[in-house]
Design a protein around this motif. Sequence first.
Motif, PDB file in Angstrom:
ATOM      1  N   LEU A 294       6.904  -5.427 -40.649  1.00  0.00           N
ATOM      2  CA  LEU A 294       5.719  -5.192 -39.987  1.00  0.00           C
ATOM      3  C   LEU A 294       4.849  -6.010 -40.100  1.00  0.00           C
ATOM      4  O   LEU A 294       4.673  -7.328 -40.678  1.00  0.00           O
ATOM      5  CB  LEU A 294       5.417  -4.252 -41.127  1.00  0.00           C
TER       6      LEU A 294
ATOM      7  N   GLU B  77       5.867  -2.323 -36.286  1.00  0.00           N
ATOM      8  CA  GLU B  77       6.950  -2.812 -36.555  1.00  0.00           C
ATOM      9  C   GLU B  77       7.535  -3.634 -35.433  1.00  0.00           C
ATOM     10  O   GLU B  77       7.623  -3.451 -34.306  1.00  0.00           O
ATOM     11  CB  GLU B  77       8.057  -1.551 -36.873  1.00  0.00           C
TER      12      GLU B  77
ATOM     13  N   SER C  70       6.142  -2.082 -32.358  1.00  0.00           N
ATOM     14  CA  SER C  70       5.946  -0.691 -32.267  1.00  0.00           C
ATOM     15  C   SER C  70       5.003  -0.007 -33.082  1.00  0.00           C
ATOM     16  O   SER C  70       5.276  -0.170 -34.074  1.00  0.00           O
ATOM     17  CB  SER C  70       7.406  -0.083 -32.304  1.00  0.00           C
ATOM     18  N   ILE C  71       4.219   0.526 -32.708  1.00  0.00           N
ATOM     19  CA  ILE C  71       3.026   1.042 -33.504  1.00  0.00           C
ATOM     20  C   ILE C  71       3.481   2.380 -34.223  1.00  0.00           C
ATOM     21  O   ILE C  71       3.617   3.279 -33.619  1.00  0.00           O
ATOM     22  CB  ILE C  71       1.768   1.341 -32.688  1.00  0.00           C
ATOM     23  N   VAL C  72       3.451   2.251 -35.524  1.00  0.00           N
ATOM     24  CA  VAL C  72       3.798   3.341 -36.504  1.00  0.00           C
ATOM     25  C   VAL C  72       2.770   3.879 -37.197  1.00  0.00           C
ATOM     26  O   VAL C  72       3.012   4.930 -37.677  1.00  0.00           O
ATOM     27  CB  VAL C  72       5.019   2.862 -37.643  1.00  0.00           C
TER      28      VAL C  72
ATOM     29  N   MET D 219       9.970  -5.228 -32.862  1.00  0.00           N
ATOM     30  CA  MET D 219      11.038  -4.712 -32.265  1.00  0.00           C
ATOM     31  C   MET D 219      11.769  -5.981 -31.752  1.00  0.00           C
ATOM     32  O   MET D 219      11.440  -6.913 -31.773  1.00  0.00           O
ATOM     33  CB  MET D 219      10.474  -3.879 -31.001  1.00  0.00           C
TER      34      MET D 219
ATOM     35  N   GLY E 291      11.886  -4.084 -37.799  1.00  0.00           N
ATOM     36  CA  GLY E 291      11.507  -3.029 -38.603  1.00  0.00           C
ATOM     37  C   GLY E 291      10.484  -3.851 -39.788  1.00  0.00           C
ATOM     38  O   GLY E 291       9.881  -3.276 -40.551  1.00  0.00           O
TER      39      GLY E 291
END
Lengths: 428, 533
Positions: free
Chosen positions: A278, A371, A379-381, A373, A276
């Motif tokens: 970034l 974020e 993980s592209i937010v 993982m 989580g």
Amino acid sequence: MISVRKTALAAATALSTLTLALSAQAQETIKVGILHSLSGTMAISETTLKDVMLMLIEEQNKKGGLLGKQLEAVVVDPASDWPLFAEKARELISGNGVDVVFGCWTSVSRKSVLPVFEELNSILFYPVQYEGEESQRNVFYTGAAPNQQAIPAVDYLMNEEGVERWVLAGTDYVYPRTTNKILEAYLQAKGVAPEDIMINYTPFGHADWQTIVSDIKAFGSAGKKTAVVSTINGDANVPFYKELGNQGVAATDIPVVAFSVGEEELAGLDTAPLEGHLAAWNYFQSVEADVNAEFIEAWKTFAGAERVTNDPMEAHYIGFNMWLKAVEAAGTTDADAVIDSLIGVTVPNLSGGYSAMMPNHHITKPVLIGEIMDDGQFSIVYETPGLVPGDAWSDFLPDSKDLISDWRKPMECGNFNVATGKCGGKGS
Amino acid sequence: MPLLRILALAVTLALGALAAERASADEAQVSAAIQKFATADGFSGVEATIQELGAIGDPLAVRALRALGENELKVTPDGAVVIEGADALLDPVTGETVAEKGPRLERIRIKNSIRSMIDETISALTLRAADPVVRMSAADTIFAAADPEQLEPVQAALAAEQDPDVRRRLEQAVAAIQLASSDDPEIIRASIEVISQRGDQAALGVLLGYRNQATGEMADAADEGIEAIETRLAMWQAGQNIWYGISLGSVLFLAAIGLAITFGVMGVINMAHGEMVMLGAYTTFVVQETIRNSFPWLFDWSLLIALPLAFLVAGFVGLIMERGIIRHLYGRPLETLLATWGVSLILQQAVRTIFGPNNREVGNPSWMSGAFELGEMSITWSRLWIVCFALFVFVALLFAINRSSLGLQMRAVTQNRRMASAMGIRTPWVDALTFALGSGIAGIAGVALSQIDNVSPNLGRGYIIDSFMVVVFGGVGNLWGTLVGGLTLGVANKFLEPYAGAVLGKILILVFIILFIQRRPRGLFALKGRAVE
């Protein structure tokens, strides 16, 4: 006896033919210099870039080279020693006669080679995100300028996570200091009170983060959502994140957004407690695009299955292809011709779009927020809706907001002051 | 009478059936809602589904929500939502096995804001959970979120709560919500009272948040509460600084203790000392890698296995160094310095060639991960074990030097080499073994440091200067000096850091040591007598 002599003669003839052929071929290659540290502190990051350049050159040679000639990589090791970068650059350009150099990581190493490239009129592609405030005729910046990384990341936290209180933590050198200066000005322009900004610097390789992490925790418990903007560089990140994980600072409480932490840096870490947190980059290995899948596969075959790809590698990919295209357009590797024809060149980037070289020698890129993982990937937010053009001179610093850069004729100036209408301001 | 009884029975049965039916209806509803994760459109779709589960308000959804938060909620290729267990796919509501583990499971992507939402929804659903620990953490999450919509459920849970500890947490949660939403000065005053009694950093956060928008009398009341908490926290803060200092000190001590032997006792300026530490750390990496690949159940023991190996590896390299290079250079400090500096570069590059320039991952065994709370201090297990380990190494070394025959010979050789030689001690071998011992100790320090620092070829670089500083400050040739020196520097550094910052703090410490050495050139614990000359 005779047969032995015959064989020896035949062998000698064969050998001399081979040597001739080799030397003939050697005359027809185009030399590409690679100036990345292979030993010392920066080897951790720069060795990968040397490998990716070797791969790109090998691939291009399989496709038939450039202008009908084969490309030849010339690798030197500046050993993380900044003055040595200048010496090695000189050796590459005057000694080995390379036509272009891909290299440098830290800003100080780039600053150290600038005069050499200017004097010998050669071309440098610089692949790393940096603090901006520079635009030089012989240098092409394929990494992110602050407005292509730091500012969109702060915007994301402000809008999506409702952050009101900011810790700007960095390693004590020029990139974090300039970036934080820009961010501080930007945040204050956005209405953040000065007491809601905490700035903290640590030495290179700082290993004991207990006090700083607990300070961040205390700063974060003032009833406002808090985030850390980290420009902590290199090795110091690992103990920093370990301490965050150990003290239980979860990303839902205080998210940390980092500008220098990519897939490569996470490789030495157990990422489960960091989920989580970034990072802002222009490329992640997890980008879903066909061109990226091909690139990752080629890289893993070339360098090993456990290797990862990262943002500066993409920058070299873009820079190398731009140079190829510009040389083809110019029909020569002559520096002046290539410098002129590079502006406006557009090549595919690895996130499925196109990047263009702008008149200020920076490129257009998408900005991605990822974020961390549990598997060490991102993980592209968030992704900026369009491409962001790199801005050499920040609009948020008082002494650079009037400066622009345009290397096209007739202006040909890296620091044109629009207020006074003269070329030459800061950095001249 | 019998009629009445029959009637009562009938009513009970009917009620029971009704309850069962409702339960299964809820289960179907929850199950259907969870299924929506499979078709959720992006982050907003996932958010909407979580909201729906929260609105149904059935604790049956908790299992699926937990799995979602831990990235274990997956979608199978045919569009079913399942939990990916250790070796099978589980039903997200009942937790029963539904299928074999198959390939191509798609993870449901979440982000930070969704994680917070999951936490809050789970808390709302577990306010009545059977386990008091779960109820307590639910109350704490609600305390921090202070969502006015949770007021009624929390008050209802409070009315039914029996456990006094959980009751207190729930009361605090109610107070936090009321502080955020109520206008009644009496209620607010009471809430401030309850919250300031809680007295921790979370409470301070809630009060400071309220203070930002409060005015007049209420602001004064909040200020009082804040002051009370801050006074209390300041005391803990001092305690925390001391602890951080001790833990930094023990790291410095571990890094320096090997040097205290090679430099302190033998007088060899060994610039490759840091690389011995690095070799120890890499030994840990190799041990862990072997364990991961072949004996995963041994992982928690990996450090204990690595300790003797690291000692042997680093000790052996030390022995070769002494026999091959250093013994030819005794009495020539400048050449020793240069030669060992060269060795350090060779070792670094060798490791870089073998293991690559990147950081290597050394995991924390389960007993060294995480932290525990002591009052308002959080103490991380890894640091605590390192402090214990440092003390253990110190005691063991003290014993080895004062009680073992090698220790006796070592001291004899240091104090008077010619006399020792005349007494039949093979001084060259004692030198070699002493150097190997110092290097080996540096190796086991590497095992400990691999837990808190990078395992990279540069690991040793970061510690060499600190190590010399500790040894010189503590007094050359004295183990006690190294211990006291390390701890003093650690504590001083940690007390300076909050005020001066990490960069300036380090500079101040250096200046202090330079001044100290001016006054006491032999360090804290100076050796006396002829040996020194």
